[in-house]
Write a protein that holds these residues in place. Structure first.
Motif, PDB file in Angstrom:
ATOM      1  N   SER A  75      81.139  -0.618  60.990  1.00  0.00           N
ATOM      2  CA  SER A  75      80.272   0.159  60.110  1.00  0.00           C
ATOM      3  C   SER A  75      80.955   1.454  59.675  1.00  0.00           C
ATOM      4  O   SER A  75      81.485   2.201  60.509  1.00  0.00           O
ATOM      5  N   GLU A  76      80.930   1.734  58.376  1.00  0.00           N
ATOM      6  CA  GLU A  76      81.486   2.978  57.838  1.00  0.00           C
ATOM      7  C   GLU A  76      80.534   4.137  58.109  1.00  0.00           C
ATOM      8  O   GLU A  76      79.337   3.933  58.356  1.00  0.00           O
ATOM      9  N   VAL A  77      81.069   5.375  58.002  1.00  0.00           N
ATOM     10  CA  VAL A  77      80.261   6.577  58.267  1.00  0.00           C
ATOM     11  C   VAL A  77      79.053   6.649  57.341  1.00  0.00           C
ATOM     12  O   VAL A  77      77.921   6.893  57.782  1.00  0.00           O
ATOM     13  N   GLU A  78      79.263   6.395  56.045  1.00  0.00           N
ATOM     14  CA  GLU A  78      78.166   6.477  55.085  1.00  0.00           C
ATOM     15  C   GLU A  78      77.100   5.422  55.378  1.00  0.00           C
ATOM     16  O   GLU A  78      75.897   5.674  55.256  1.00  0.00           O
ATOM     17  N   GLU A  79      77.551   4.225  55.790  1.00  0.00           N
ATOM     18  CA  GLU A  79      76.605   3.168  56.146  1.00  0.00           C
ATOM     19  C   GLU A  79      75.741   3.588  57.332  1.00  0.00           C
ATOM     20  O   GLU A  79      74.527   3.367  57.345  1.00  0.00           O
ATOM     21  N   ARG A  80      76.363   4.240  58.323  1.00  0.00           N
ATOM     22  CA  ARG A  80      75.603   4.704  59.486  1.00  0.00           C
ATOM     23  C   ARG A  80      74.592   5.772  59.087  1.00  0.00           C
ATOM     24  O   ARG A  80      73.474   5.799  59.607  1.00  0.00           O
ATOM     25  N   ARG A  81      74.966   6.634  58.151  1.00  0.00           N
ATOM     26  CA  ARG A  81      74.042   7.671  57.671  1.00  0.00           C
ATOM     27  C   ARG A  81      72.835   7.042  56.977  1.00  0.00           C
ATOM     28  O   ARG A  81      71.695   7.470  57.170  1.00  0.00           O
ATOM     29  N   GLN A  82      73.098   6.027  56.156  1.00  0.00           N
ATOM     30  CA  GLN A  82      72.007   5.355  55.443  1.00  0.00           C
ATOM     31  C   GLN A  82      71.051   4.659  56.405  1.00  0.00           C
ATOM     32  O   GLN A  82      69.832   4.687  56.218  1.00  0.00           O
ATOM     33  N   VAL A  83      71.611   4.051  57.457  1.00  0.00           N
ATOM     34  CA  VAL A  83      70.768   3.404  58.465  1.00  0.00           C
ATOM     35  C   VAL A  83      69.882   4.436  59.155  1.00  0.00           C
ATOM     36  O   VAL A  83      68.677   4.216  59.344  1.00  0.00           O
ATOM     37  N   ALA A  84      70.472   5.572  59.529  1.00  0.00           N
ATOM     38  CA  ALA A  84      69.711   6.630  60.201  1.00  0.00           C
ATOM     39  C   ALA A  84      68.582   7.127  59.309  1.00  0.00           C
ATOM     40  O   ALA A  84      67.445   7.328  59.771  1.00  0.00           O
ATOM     41  N   ALA A  85      68.877   7.294  58.009  1.00  0.00           N
ATOM     42  CA  ALA A  85      67.842   7.771  57.072  1.00  0.00           C
ATOM     43  C   ALA A  85      66.717   6.746  56.929  1.00  0.00           C
ATOM     44  O   ALA A  85      65.527   7.102  56.915  1.00  0.00           O
ATOM     45  N   SER A  86      67.087   5.459  56.856  1.00  0.00           N
ATOM     46  CA  SER A  86      66.067   4.396  56.729  1.00  0.00           C
ATOM     47  C   SER A  86      65.201   4.299  57.980  1.00  0.00           C
ATOM     48  O   SER A  86      64.006   3.989  57.899  1.00  0.00           O
ATOM     49  N   LEU A  87      65.806   4.548  59.147  1.00  0.00           N
ATOM     50  CA  LEU A  87      65.027   4.542  60.382  1.00  0.00           C
ATOM     51  C   LEU A  87      64.043   5.700  60.412  1.00  0.00           C
ATOM     52  O   LEU A  87      62.887   5.544  60.816  1.00  0.00           O
ATOM     53  N   ARG A  88      64.496   6.855  59.948  1.00  0.00           N
ATOM     54  CA  ARG A  88      63.615   8.039  59.974  1.00  0.00           C
ATOM     55  C   ARG A  88      62.425   7.894  59.034  1.00  0.00           C
ATOM     56  O   ARG A  88      61.312   8.298  59.360  1.00  0.00           O
ATOM     57  N   ASP A  89      62.666   7.288  57.855  1.00  0.00           N
ATOM     58  CA  ASP A  89      61.534   7.177  56.920  1.00  0.00           C
ATOM     59  C   ASP A  89      60.720   5.898  57.125  1.00  0.00           C
ATOM     60  O   ASP A  89      59.754   5.636  56.409  1.00  0.00           O
ATOM     61  N   GLY A  90      61.131   5.072  58.115  1.00  0.00           N
ATOM     62  CA  GLY A  90      60.342   3.894  58.485  1.00  0.00           C
ATOM     63  C   GLY A  90      60.431   2.741  57.516  1.00  0.00           C
ATOM     64  O   GLY A  90      59.606   1.817  57.559  1.00  0.00           O
ATOM     65  N   SER A  91      61.444   2.725  56.627  1.00  0.00           N
ATOM     66  CA  SER A  91      61.537   1.657  55.621  1.00  0.00           C
ATOM     67  C   SER A  91      62.276   0.420  56.129  1.00  0.00           C
ATOM     68  O   SER A  91      62.170  -0.659  55.549  1.00  0.00           O
ATOM     69  N   LEU A  92      63.030   0.570  57.217  1.00  0.00           N
ATOM     70  CA  LEU A  92      63.842  -0.542  57.720  1.00  0.00           C
ATOM     71  C   LEU A  92      62.996  -1.495  58.565  1.00  0.00           C
ATOM     72  O   LEU A  92      62.233  -1.063  59.432  1.00  0.00           O
TER      73      LEU A  92
END
Length: 474
Positions: free
Chosen positions: A97-114
């Protein structure tokens, strides 16, 4: 309507609206219903039985996150890509996983969309990862390829042993463990090692009636494989080999001598070559992959028309898992396994010389004996195979034994000789020792016990010790 019933209705709607299926496959609905009712589950379903839907559908029916522990990057990548194509919010975290991909995952987890997050076991066990996940609303913890937890299985992964710690750290989150192959000891170990609470066990039939089962003793292995391949011109398939070197040699022989589009695959190849060969197999017709068992677990190719073994597999479970990669579309597919005395002796030596405790050696030796019994059986092969998983079926009529390919002989005299050797040694010695006595082989053990002086010594000199061991197994 109860909450569980309402959730099951949502799962049915997703099955049709998202995945395009008119109805559940056999066994799926009762497992999904158990999960939506809050139960922990072990699900043993054959390859191609739709195991991933068991935890994906509850993820779409509920509001929270489904966390999936998956052992292979390729497997995660393919499942996430398929889910995203269907419009499902899914992501993966692993060493690639790339750094940007990890950031996007973290953001999706925080907003509950994943809805689904696939994570490699090694990353999942990191303290920072567990701490982060503990802050999320996780409805379900799914453990894919759960047989990897078993020390007695064919794909032991030590990091799987600690996944129970993840469930505990996440407040005893509901858990499902899924796999295609697990005999009774492996199921017990999955239950003990992965679950906080006692899970409900679902075992679907292991029978894959579309697979033709065939096995042969090795004579000239390459020639035997080429002859079998003649039935599959223009079709795609896999040939499993015991060593990396053999995959390359066999692929070269098939390409040079027989004109097949044959490619090697093993962990020793550089990543670019592995990826190129795997993509060719997935996207082109008529490609034969000569591979070690590293190939196949993450492959979702429904039209694999044959799976051959150039060498003896490691166990009945491994054999079943590997042939299960054929005919996932439900159409007829061919399986063909070659085995030899050298394969059996090599595997036996591996077990004896390993650093494993005696109990594990005993279990692995029993698994080897079961596999050899399957190879040498004069009974319906499907009956014997399914019997190892506790399933009873009628003779299939769709294996090489049922179709008369295995020659039967009157073994009365050989059996009498074997029984004589057992009687004259007080029934205290294993078949290998008795085989040496009958074939007249004066090993140190035979001389030590004075068995070279027995009347039975050498009465079966017309057969090699390996043949006598086969007779004892029969």
């Amino acid at each position: 309507m109860s909450e569980a019933a309402a959730l099951l209705d949502k799962a049915r709607a997703a099955l049709h609206g998202v995945y395009g299926f008119e109805s559940f496959r056999p066994g799926q609905e009762e497992i999904v219903a158990a999960l939506l009712a809050g139960e922990d589950v072990i699900a043993i379903m054959p390859t191609g039985g739709g195991k991933s839907l068991l935890y994906q559908l509850p993820a779409l029916a509920r509001d929270g996150l489904t966390l999936v522990a998956s052992p292979l990057i390729a497997l995660m990548r393919d499942q996430v890509a398929q889910l995203r194509e269907l419009g499902v919010a899914a992501a993966a975290l692993n060493s690639a996983s790339e750094v940007e991909e990890r950031r996007q995952v973290a953001a999706s987890l925080r907003d509950g969309s994943l809805r689904l997050l696939y994570v490699a076991p090694e990353r999942l066990l990191r303290a920072d990862m567990i701490a982060f996940l503990a802050k999320q609303k996780i409805d379900l913890f799914a453990i894919d390829e759960a047989h990897c937890v078993s020390q007695w299985g064919h794909d032991f992964r030590p990091e799987y042993m600690r996944l129970k710690e993840v469930a505990e750290a996440l407040g005893g989150v509901q858990t499902i463990a899924v796999t295609a192959t697990a005999d009774a000891p492996t199921r017990a170990e999955i239950s003990k090692k992965l679950f906080v609470r006692r899970p409900r066990l679902f075992v679907r039939s292991f029978d894959r009636p579309n697979l033709f089962l065939a096995m042969r003793p090795k004579a000239n292995a390459t020639r035997q494989l080429v002859e079998r391949l003649e039935r599959h011109k223009g079709e795609s398939g896999i040939i499993y080999c015991a060593s990396r070197r053999r995959t390359e040699e066999l692929a070269a022989q098939l390409a040079y001598d027989s004109g097949w589009r044959a490619l090697p695959y093993h962990a020793g190849l550089d990543a670019e070559t592995r990826a190129k060969n795997q993509d060719a197999f997935l996207k082109e017709d008529g490609v034969v992959i000569c591979a070690t068992i590293a190939f196949g677990m993450g492959i979702d190719k429904p039209d694999v028309r044959f799976v051959f073994h150039a060498d003896l597999p490691s166990s009945v479970e491994a054999y079943y898992q590997e042939i299960g990669r054929a005919g996932r579309d439900g159409l007829p597919a061919d399986t063909f396994t070659l085995y030899g005395a050298g394969d059996i002796a090599f595997r036996r030596r591996q077990i004896e010389e390993s650093d494993a405790p005696d109990e594990r050696k005993r279990v692995e030796m029993k698994k080897l004996d079961d596999l050899v019994a399957l190879c040498e059986t004069a009974q319906c092969r499907r009956q014997v195979l399914l019997g190892f998983f506790g399933e009873e079926v009628e003779a299939c009529g769709h294996c090489d034994v049922c179709q008369g390919a295995v020659r039967l002989v009157d073994g009365t005299i050989d059996a009498q000789k074997a029984m004589s050797a057992i009687l004259r040694t007080s029934g205290r010695f294993f078949s290998g020792h008795l085989a040496n006595i009958l074939s007249g082989r004066p090993t140190d053990a035979v001389r030590l016990h004075g068995h070279d002086k027995l009347k039975t010594f050498g009465v079966g000199r017309d057969r090699a010790p390996a043949e006598w061991r086969g007779i004892f197994r029969q």
